[in-house]
Design a protein around this motif. Structure first.
Motif, short mmCIF file in Angstrom:
data_model
loop_
_atom_site.label_atom_id
_atom_site.label_comp_id
_atom_site.label_asym_id
_atom_site.label_seq_id
_atom_site.Cartn_x
_atom_site.Cartn_y
_atom_site.Cartn_z
N GLY A 20 0.80 -1.21 0.00
CA GLY A 20 0.00 0.00 0.00
C GLY A 20 0.83 1.26 0.00
N PHE A 21 2.14 1.11 0.06
CA PHE A 21 3.03 2.27 0.10
C PHE A 21 3.42 2.67 -1.33
CE2 PHE A 21 5.15 2.41 4.52
CZ PHE A 21 3.94 2.10 5.13
N SER A 22 3.62 3.97 -1.53
CA SER A 22 4.20 4.43 -2.78
C SER A 22 5.68 4.07 -2.79
CB SER A 22 4.03 5.93 -2.93
OG SER A 22 4.81 6.62 -1.95
N THR A 23 6.31 4.21 -3.97
CA THR A 23 7.74 3.90 -4.08
C THR A 23 8.56 4.76 -3.13
OG1 THR A 23 7.49 3.24 -6.39
CG2 THR A 23 9.71 3.80 -5.65
N ASP A 24 8.25 6.05 -3.08
CA ASP A 24 8.99 6.95 -2.19
C ASP A 24 8.80 6.56 -0.73
OD1 ASP A 24 9.94 8.37 -4.31
OD2 ASP A 24 8.49 10.00 -4.15
N GLN A 25 7.59 6.14 -0.37
CA GLN A 25 7.33 5.74 1.01
C GLN A 25 8.09 4.46 1.36
OE1 GLN A 25 3.03 5.63 0.74
NE2 GLN A 25 2.83 7.42 2.09
N GLY A 63 12.56 1.92 4.14
CA GLY A 63 13.78 1.12 4.11
C GLY A 63 14.99 1.88 4.63
N LEU A 64 15.08 3.16 4.27
CA LEU A 64 16.19 3.98 4.75
C LEU A 64 16.16 4.11 6.27
CD1 LEU A 64 16.18 6.82 2.07
CD2 LEU A 64 18.03 5.20 2.48
N THR A 65 14.96 4.29 6.82
CA THR A 65 14.82 4.42 8.27
C THR A 65 15.27 3.15 8.97
OG1 THR A 65 12.97 5.96 8.03
CG2 THR A 65 13.21 4.87 10.16
N LEU A 66 14.81 2.00 8.47
CA LEU A 66 15.20 0.72 9.07
C LEU A 66 16.70 0.50 8.98
CD1 LEU A 66 12.40 -1.74 7.88
CD2 LEU A 66 12.61 -0.59 10.10
N ALA A 73 13.63 -1.15 0.08
CA ALA A 73 14.36 -0.17 -0.74
C ALA A 73 15.49 -0.86 -1.50
CB ALA A 73 14.92 0.93 0.16
N PRO A 74 15.90 -0.29 -2.64
CA PRO A 74 16.97 -0.90 -3.44
C PRO A 74 18.29 -0.94 -2.67
CG PRO A 74 15.78 0.76 -4.71
CD PRO A 74 15.32 0.89 -3.29
N ALA A 75 19.06 -2.00 -2.91
CA ALA A 75 20.35 -2.15 -2.25
C ALA A 75 21.28 -0.99 -2.57
CB ALA A 75 21.00 -3.47 -2.66
N SER A 76 21.20 -0.48 -3.82
CA SER A 76 22.09 0.61 -4.22
C SER A 76 21.81 1.88 -3.43
CB SER A 76 21.93 0.89 -5.72
OG SER A 76 20.58 1.22 -6.03
N VAL A 77 20.59 2.04 -2.95
CA VAL A 77 20.23 3.20 -2.14
C VAL A 77 20.70 3.00 -0.69
CG1 VAL A 77 18.30 4.56 -1.21
CG2 VAL A 77 18.27 3.80 -3.59
N LEU A 78 20.59 1.78 -0.20
CA LEU A 78 20.88 1.51 1.20
C LEU A 78 22.37 1.31 1.49
CD1 LEU A 78 18.01 -1.00 2.04
CD2 LEU A 78 18.06 1.46 2.47
N ALA A 79 23.11 0.77 0.53
CA ALA A 79 24.49 0.37 0.78
C ALA A 79 25.36 1.48 1.38
CB ALA A 79 25.12 -0.16 -0.51
N PRO A 80 25.28 2.75 0.90
CA PRO A 80 26.14 3.78 1.49
C PRO A 80 25.91 4.00 2.98
CG PRO A 80 25.26 4.53 -0.62
CD PRO A 80 24.53 3.26 -0.26
#
Length: 316
Positions: free
Chosen positions: A8-13, A18-21, A250-257
């Motif tokens: 039910g979440f949008s992509t941005d949500q 994912g970033l928060t977690l 969230a995508p791994a490429s976004v989270l990895a840094p």
């Protein structure tokens, strides 16, 4: 939050979630190393490792059973699970042994050459295309690691190289994980790796009993050390579960840094608990390692936007 709720979440949500977690996961993760460093003053590294495997398996078992794929095994799958468990055991033993004599932030900084090693191994064994820019970043990253290792070698001797060993074995672990992850449930994979790692660890402890080894000879913990051991297992499980759900959202490429935030939280916790802070030369090495790792992640994201990169740290 499960996958159904995320629909039910949008992509941005989803990405924000994912970033928060992931931020919480990497900020919690150094607590594992702080507790392990407190415990290793009186109990061997293999005992701490066994406690972590045992508690993680206990926590993961109900989830793995509920997902219904826990016993979907073949001889080949079992062999690969055993290999992953053994590699994870070597990673944890190497890193935890280091903590007995090294500052947490220094050990983690050296360990973070793992993405660099993974990039090189991927080009060799998986035939992944790696250009001169990423090879250069790898070389620069290793120079940064030497800036941290060199004074540490003078302080504690060859044991300062153990985080490199841990980084190498974890990189191989992730390569094997890539081989089996396509058709395996992630919770089942974590459970079986924990079972095999725990079994190998118990065998080592049984063989090491009475030898006087500071790594393998088991001792009966006192009350405070029990708290440390249980804390290692609980924090490792929490950090690992948060990372699993972060990479689902969230995508791994976004989270990895974000993994490099672990060095920041490790430095803060190491200072608060042990009064340790890296000196100027080590800070320079840490900065170079981070910059090299971030460049490699950025370059891979740019060239292979559709590629999925496994999380670097299963909460060492």
């Amino acid at each position: 939050m499960n996958d159904i709720a995320l629909r039910g979440f949008s992509t941005d949500q989803r990405v924000s979630y994912g970033l928060t977690l992931m931020v919480v996961s990497v900020l919690v993760s150094p607590a594992i190393d702080i507790l392990a460093k407190l415990a290793i003053a009186t109990v061997p590294a293999a005992e701490i490792t066994a406690a972590r495997f045992l508690l993680q398996v206990i926590f993961i078992l109900p989830i793995a059973v509920a997902r219904g794929r826990l016993f979907d095994l073949t001889w080949r799958k079992s062999a690969l699970h055993a290999l992953r468990g053994g590699l994870l055991l070597l990673t944890m033993l190497s890193f935890i042994t280091t903590l007995k004599v090294m500052e947490v932030a220094d050990a983690i900084a050296i360990f973070f050459v793992e993405p660099i090693i993974l990039t090189i191994l991927g080009s060799i064994f998986l035939k992944e295309a790696i250009g001169w820019r990423r090879y250069t970043a790898c070389a620069v990253g290793f120079l940064g690691a030497l800036l941290v290792i060199q004074p540490s070698m003078q302080e504690v001797g060859p044991i300062a190289l153990l985080p490199i060993v841990a980084a190498f074995t974890l990189a191989v672990f992730l390569l094997v994980t890539r081989m089996v992850a396509q058709n395996e449930d992630p919770w089942s994979m974590q459970f079986h790796a924990g079972i095999w790692g725990g079994l190998f660890c118990l065998v080592m402890l049984a063989l090491g009993e009475g030898t006087g080894s500071s790594v393998f000879d088991p001792v009966w913990p006192d009350g405070r050390v029990w708290v440390y051991l249980v804390g290692v297992g609980i924090t490792a499980t929490i950090s690992g579960v948060l990372a699993v759900y972060a990479y689902r959202a969230a995508p791994a490429s976004v989270l990895a840094p974000l993994q490099y935030l672990e060095i920041v939280s490790a430095t803060i916790l190491g200072w608060l608990v042990f009064g340790d802070l890296p000196d100027a030369l080590k800070w320079l090495g840490i900065a170079i390692i981070i910059a090299s790792g971030l460049y490699i992640i950025w370059r891979e994201r740019k060239l292979q936007k559709s590629a999925s990169v496994p999380p670097v740290s299963p909460a060492i």
